[in-house]
Design an enzyme around this catalytic site. Structure first.
Site, PDB file in Angstrom:
ATOM      1  N   ASN A 199      27.458  43.748  33.198  1.00  0.00           N
ATOM      2  CA  ASN A 199      27.562  42.720  33.301  1.00  0.00           C
ATOM      3  C   ASN A 199      28.368  42.120  32.085  1.00  0.00           C
ATOM      4  O   ASN A 199      27.838  42.087  30.886  1.00  0.00           O
ATOM      5  CB  ASN A 199      26.430  41.837  33.443  1.00  0.00           C
ATOM      6  CG  ASN A 199      26.489  40.357  33.481  1.00  0.00           C
ATOM      7  OD1 ASN A 199      27.565  39.667  33.105  1.00  0.00           O
ATOM      8  ND2 ASN A 199      25.312  39.548  33.746  1.00  0.00           N
ATOM      9  N   CYS A 252      25.541  30.473  52.195  1.00  0.00           N
ATOM     10  CA  CYS A 252      26.379  32.028  51.821  1.00  0.00           C
ATOM     11  C   CYS A 252      27.635  31.433  52.119  1.00  0.00           C
ATOM     12  O   CYS A 252      28.356  30.693  53.195  1.00  0.00           O
ATOM     13  CB  CYS A 252      25.945  32.594  52.901  1.00  0.00           C
ATOM     14  SG  CYS A 252      26.714  34.066  53.340  1.00  0.00           S
ATOM     15  N   GLY A 256      36.080  42.029  47.263  1.00  0.00           N
ATOM     16  CA  GLY A 256      37.185  42.007  48.234  1.00  0.00           C
ATOM     17  C   GLY A 256      38.578  41.804  47.691  1.00  0.00           C
ATOM     18  O   GLY A 256      39.436  42.357  48.209  1.00  0.00           O
ATOM     19  N   CYS A 306      41.840  28.912  22.028  1.00  0.00           N
ATOM     20  CA  CYS A 306      42.844  28.718  22.777  1.00  0.00           C
ATOM     21  C   CYS A 306      43.869  27.723  21.876  1.00  0.00           C
ATOM     22  O   CYS A 306      45.143  27.877  21.801  1.00  0.00           O
ATOM     23  CB  CYS A 306      42.506  27.872  23.941  1.00  0.00           C
ATOM     24  SG  CYS A 306      43.746  27.320  25.026  1.00  0.00           S
ATOM     25  N   CYS A 356      41.202  25.101  29.651  1.00  0.00           N
ATOM     26  CA  CYS A 356      42.179  24.008  29.475  1.00  0.00           C
ATOM     27  C   CYS A 356      42.041  22.989  30.617  1.00  0.00           C
ATOM     28  O   CYS A 356      42.155  21.936  30.516  1.00  0.00           O
ATOM     29  CB  CYS A 356      43.628  24.486  29.304  1.00  0.00           C
ATOM     30  SG  CYS A 356      44.022  25.054  27.685  1.00  0.00           S
ATOM     31  N   CYS A 389      44.939  27.600  29.779  1.00  0.00           N
ATOM     32  CA  CYS A 389      43.844  28.672  29.838  1.00  0.00           C
ATOM     33  C   CYS A 389      42.677  28.153  31.084  1.00  0.00           C
ATOM     34  O   CYS A 389      42.788  27.008  31.495  1.00  0.00           O
ATOM     35  CB  CYS A 389      43.246  29.122  28.362  1.00  0.00           C
ATOM     36  SG  CYS A 389      41.847  28.136  28.225  1.00  0.00           S
ATOM     37  N   CYS A 424      41.763  21.690  24.190  1.00  0.00           N
ATOM     38  CA  CYS A 424      40.894  22.473  24.885  1.00  0.00           C
ATOM     39  C   CYS A 424      39.402  22.756  24.182  1.00  0.00           C
ATOM     40  O   CYS A 424      39.586  22.940  22.916  1.00  0.00           O
ATOM     41  CB  CYS A 424      41.562  23.990  25.085  1.00  0.00           C
ATOM     42  SG  CYS A 424      40.787  25.188  25.904  1.00  0.00           S
ATOM     43  N   ASN A 458      32.724  34.477  40.068  1.00  0.00           N
ATOM     44  CA  ASN A 458      31.659  33.445  39.697  1.00  0.00           C
ATOM     45  C   ASN A 458      32.351  32.793  38.188  1.00  0.00           C
ATOM     46  O   ASN A 458      33.187  33.408  37.655  1.00  0.00           O
ATOM     47  CB  ASN A 458      30.366  34.153  39.276  1.00  0.00           C
ATOM     48  CG  ASN A 458      30.354  34.970  38.265  1.00  0.00           C
ATOM     49  OD1 ASN A 458      30.065  34.582  37.182  1.00  0.00           O
ATOM     50  ND2 ASN A 458      30.329  36.184  38.669  1.00  0.00           N
TER      51      ASN A 458
HETATM   52 ZN   LIG Z   1      42.487  26.324  26.687  1.00  0.00          ZN
END
Ligand SMILES: [Zn+2]
Length: 329
Positions: free
Chosen positions: A131, A231, A78, A289, A210, A207, A284, A165
């Site tokens: 994927n 759903c 979407g 990161c 984080c 991030c 983190c 997801n």
């Molecule tokens: Zn981070």
């Protein structure tokens, strides 16, 4: 069928459809020819005159630079499909699509790519169907970020997450932290009445790993749990608004105008757009990161101090379309 043969089938189908349309329109006369250079000239045959007017209006200094950029769009649902269409209309140089679709959705996707190719034949596309979270595909995904730019071998300029997801978001986050790649995240809540976008510059802004509370705040965590038999709701309007604020931020970031948002939320029930900026978390969980944060600190320390010269600007009220005066209440 493996992903390589799926892509082959996809490309074949796109070619078939292109040929069919060309026949339909009498030798391909319907699709406009590629345009070498964006021109501000106002005439029917110039699809770029209104975009180039942004330059004349003093909004964007150098709009034609848009053609030098490559954006990787991950996910074409979407938000992703509307995002891709808008970027195509804006005349982006190249788009790399990465997504995972089941076979039965493939013909829908080929129709879609065929559709946006026809909107603007100047835009280049690269399509990968897999994927991104599996080990092999993840490496390929990283390679396409590093080398999938307009000029093969150069990195893309921006990665856009339009996935639905948590796992895929985390995969994009991991890749971008490792590569130091700037990206933008987008999401729509399970109840379809709120969404957000977020700009992530590794080391400089928080991030995805984080700040898990942001995920909770945006209410996207429930969808990512994929509860059996539940759903999630979806509204094309919310998806369209989120895609719109995402692409707006992309344009501002790439073409250097206005204020680029680090986080912009959208609450459809109250028409509320909260903004905020978040610093990265020194603790983190993602080691890359933390590494990027150190590098950013060193880079900042090495920069000469900027002297801020304050200038008073004369405020000019622009005319509005309705010829009315804005009143203060
Ligand atoms: Zn981070």
């Amino acid at each position: 069928m493996d992903s390589a043969s799926l892509v082959e089938e996809l490309q074949l189908r796109v070619r078939e459809l292109e040929e069919a349309l060309a026949r339909e329109r009498g030798g391909g006369q319907g699709q406009r020819a590629r345009i070498e250079r964006m021109s501000p000239e106002v005439k029917d045959s110039n699809p770029y005159s209104r975009l180039m007017a942004l330059k004349r209006m003093g909004i964007v200094k150098d709009y034609e630079k848009i053609r030098t950029f490559t954006v990787a769009v991950v996910g074409v649902g979407g938000v992703g499909s509307v995002t891709a269409e808008m970027l195509t209309r804006c005349g982006i140089g190249k788009m790399d699509f990465l997504f995972e679709l089941l076979l039965h959705s493939l013909s829908l996707l080929t129709d879609f790519i065929f559709f946006i190719r026809n909107i603007n034949p100047d835009v280049q596309f690269e399509v990968h169907n897999y994927n991104i979270t599996t080990v092999d595909n993840f490496q390929h995904f990283m390679d396409r970020i590093s080398y999938g730019g307009l000029e093969e071998g150069k990195p893309v300029d921006l990665v856009l997450s339009c996935v639905d997801n948590f796992e895929a978001r985390m995969a994009i986050n991991t890749a971008c932290n490792e590569l130091g790649q700037t990206w933008m995240e987008s999401g729509v809540s399970e109840n379809a009445v709120s969404g957000h976008i977020q700009l992530i510059i590794p080391g400089e802004s928080a991030c995805f790993a984080c700040a898990p509370p942001l995920v909770v705040a945006a209410n996207i965590d429930e969808k990512t749990l994929k509860r059996e038999g539940v759903c999630a709701a979806s509204l094309p309007t919310t998806m369209g608004v989120v895609a719109g604020i995402l692409v707006q931020n992309v344009l501002k970031f790439l073409l250097n105008f206005g204020t680029v948002s680090y986080y912009l939320g959208y609450n459809a029930m109250q028409d509320f757009f909260p903004t905020m900026a978040m610093k990265p978390n020194p603790h983190c969980n993602d080691k890359n990161c933390r590494k990027q944060q150190e590098e950013y600190k060193e880079k900042k320390a090495a920069q000469p101090k900027q002297v801020v010269v304050e200038q008073e600007e004369e405020i000019v009220h622009e005319d509005n379309d309705w010829g009315k005066q804005l009143s203060q209440t």
